[in-house]
Design an enzyme around this catalytic site. Structure first.
Site, PDB file in Angstrom:
ATOM      1  NE  ARG A  71      -1.972   4.378  10.042  1.00  0.00           N
ATOM      2  CZ  ARG A  71      -1.247   5.168   9.274  1.00  0.00           C
ATOM      3  NH1 ARG A  71      -0.923   6.374   9.655  1.00  0.00           N
ATOM      4  NH2 ARG A  71      -0.834   4.737   8.091  1.00  0.00           N
ATOM      5  CB  THR A 125       4.816   9.540   4.607  1.00  0.00           C
ATOM      6  OG1 THR A 125       3.773   9.028   3.766  1.00  0.00           O
ATOM      7  CG2 THR A 125       4.974  11.011   4.316  1.00  0.00           C
ATOM      8  CG  ASP A 127       1.212   8.725   1.600  1.00  0.00           C
ATOM      9  OD1 ASP A 127       1.397   7.655   1.001  1.00  0.00           O
ATOM     10  OD2 ASP A 127       0.489   8.837   2.609  1.00  0.00           O
ATOM     11  N   GLY A 171      -1.065   6.156  -1.138  1.00  0.00           N
ATOM     12  CA  GLY A 171      -0.922   7.610  -1.265  1.00  0.00           C
ATOM     13  C   GLY A 171      -1.863   8.390  -0.370  1.00  0.00           C
ATOM     14  CD  GLN A 251       3.111   1.984  -3.776  1.00  0.00           C
ATOM     15  OE1 GLN A 251       1.921   1.965  -3.457  1.00  0.00           O
ATOM     16  NE2 GLN A 251       3.561   2.745  -4.747  1.00  0.00           N
TER      17      GLN A 251
HETATM   18  O1  F6P Z   1       0.560   7.275   5.000  1.00  0.00           O
HETATM   19  C1  F6P Z   1       1.180   6.171   4.455  1.00  0.00           C
HETATM   20  C2  F6P Z   1       0.164   5.163   3.971  1.00  0.00           C
HETATM   21  O2  F6P Z   1       0.852   4.048   3.490  1.00  0.00           O
HETATM   22  C3  F6P Z   1      -0.818   5.683   2.927  1.00  0.00           C
HETATM   23  O3  F6P Z   1      -0.290   5.664   1.635  1.00  0.00           O
HETATM   24  C4  F6P Z   1      -1.958   4.737   3.105  1.00  0.00           C
HETATM   25  O4  F6P Z   1      -3.179   5.306   2.728  1.00  0.00           O
HETATM   26  C5  F6P Z   1      -1.949   4.499   4.584  1.00  0.00           C
HETATM   27  O5  F6P Z   1      -0.646   4.737   5.036  1.00  0.00           O
HETATM   28  C6  F6P Z   1      -2.390   3.124   4.970  1.00  0.00           C
HETATM   29  O6  F6P Z   1      -2.409   3.055   6.336  1.00  0.00           O
HETATM   30  P1  F6P Z   1      -2.700   1.731   7.166  1.00  0.00           P
HETATM   31  O7  F6P Z   1      -1.460   0.898   7.096  1.00  0.00           O
HETATM   32  O8  F6P Z   1      -3.002   2.185   8.542  1.00  0.00           O
HETATM   33  O9  F6P Z   1      -3.828   1.041   6.451  1.00  0.00           O
END
Ligand code: F6P
Length: 317
Positions: A71, A125, A127, A171, A251
């Site tokens: 990221r 994604t 989401d 989400g 999930q």
């Molecule tokens: O964007 C996909 C997602 O899984 C979202 O549902 C969730 O809020 C986020 O990524 C979690 O991100 P990370 O793995 O950086 O905590």
């Protein structure tokens, strides 16, 4: 033709299936497919290797990604453009095949286009919150994972009645995923960040549902405001015990559903065809249920909130 594959942002089920399909199309004719580790951070550092065909075909049905993602905003660094173009020229890369969600589509895709980099995006994604497409790769698998969890909760709720079950989904800030799960599972309530509800109304409805059905099932999206206080307020107001399950990242790493297996391979086939036809910028989007290539950058817009009528139907508003 040489292609580098990059995963940017959150992974989602179906990435391995798409890589498997793309590699199978490319390599028999002598085209090379390389994978970057750690998203653009790895690509800029030249961390590229040929895709391991036997590994990716072994893992095609599993969630996650054989290519690690990142990221980090690597492309915002001042020398990013030059480093990217140097790496691409050193490895003789003609095209990028990019997996990413809303952030990648809004911020990275236009940058790559402005640098003249050939890139096709596979909106990916769980989401399903990308405005330009009805469907993002991974959403169906994440829904199916939640439906399995609901089946387990319903079984135990039937055996030991008189309780409220709250299932939390991922989400990000959007309730699209939670609503899809709540509807398909026949939940009594969907709690979405876009439509916060009054606690008094909630307590009343839950009391009624438990009286009528023996138990209540709530599907709540992770960004719903005040989840912790709900967990203490609902029992206080209703006198009914609340049991809570958070699906979390299990999930996101779900096995690949039939739909996502097909979408992943359809996306790869269209991307492959587009590169072969000399198309250098685009994204695979779904409109009216059909997947197609959108040429050029996607419009920068926010997805509208989840379907209000479906939400009202689930919550009987
Ligand atoms: O964007 C996909 C997602 O899984 C979202 O549902 C969730 O809020 C986020 O990524 C979690 O991100 P990370 O793995 O950086 O905590």
């Amino acid at each position: 033709m040489n292609t580098a594959i990059i995963v940017s942002g959150g992974d989602a089920p179906g990435i391995n299936a798409a890589i498997d399909c793309f590699t199978r199309l490319a390599t028999p004719g002598g085209d090379r497919v390389l994978g970057a580790q750690a998203g653009f951070t790895g690509l800029l550092a030249g961390q590229l290797a040929e895709i391991d065909r036997s590994l990716v075909s072994l893992l095609a049905g599993r969630g996650g990604s054989i290519l690690q993602s990142s990221r980090a905003p690597a492309l915002q660094e001042p020398d990013a453009r030059d480093r990217l173009l140097n790496v691409m020229s050193f490895h003789e890369i003609d095209n990028l095949l990019l997996f990413g969600g809303d952030g990648t589509i809004q911020h990275i895709a236009p940058l790559l286009a402005s640098w003249g980099v050939s890139c096709i995006i596979l909106p990916t994604t769980i989401d399903n919150d990308v405005a330009a497409t009805e469907y993002t790769l991974g959403h169906d698998s994440a829904c199916n994972f939640a439906l399995q969890a609901v089946a387990g909760i319903r079984a135990t709720a039937h055996a030991l009645p008189g309780r409220i079950f709250m299932l939390q989904t991922l989400g990000a800030p959007s309730g699209h995923l939670a609503l899809a799960i709540a509807y398909a599972s026949g939940a009594h309530l969907a709690l979405l960040p876009e439509y916060p509800l009054e606690i008094d109304w909630l307590a009343q409805r839950l009391t009624q549902v438990v009286a009528d059905d023996g138990c209540a099932l709530i599907v709540i999206s992770e960004a719903y405001p005040g989840i912790n206080s709900l967990l203490s307020e609902i029992p206080r107001r209703t006198g009914i015990r609340v049991r809570y399950t958070d699906l979390g990242h299990a999930q996101r790493g779900a096995d690949v559903s039939h739909r996502d297996g097909c979408v992943a391979r359809d996306m790869s086939r269209l991307a492959w065809r587009a590169f072969k036809d000399g198309i250098h910028n685009g994204a695979l989007i779904m409109r009216d249920g059909a997947l197609r290539l959108h040429q050029g950058s996607l419009p920068s817009e926010k997805k509208p909130p989840p379907d209000r009528r479906l939400y009202e139907f689930v919550n009987q508003l």
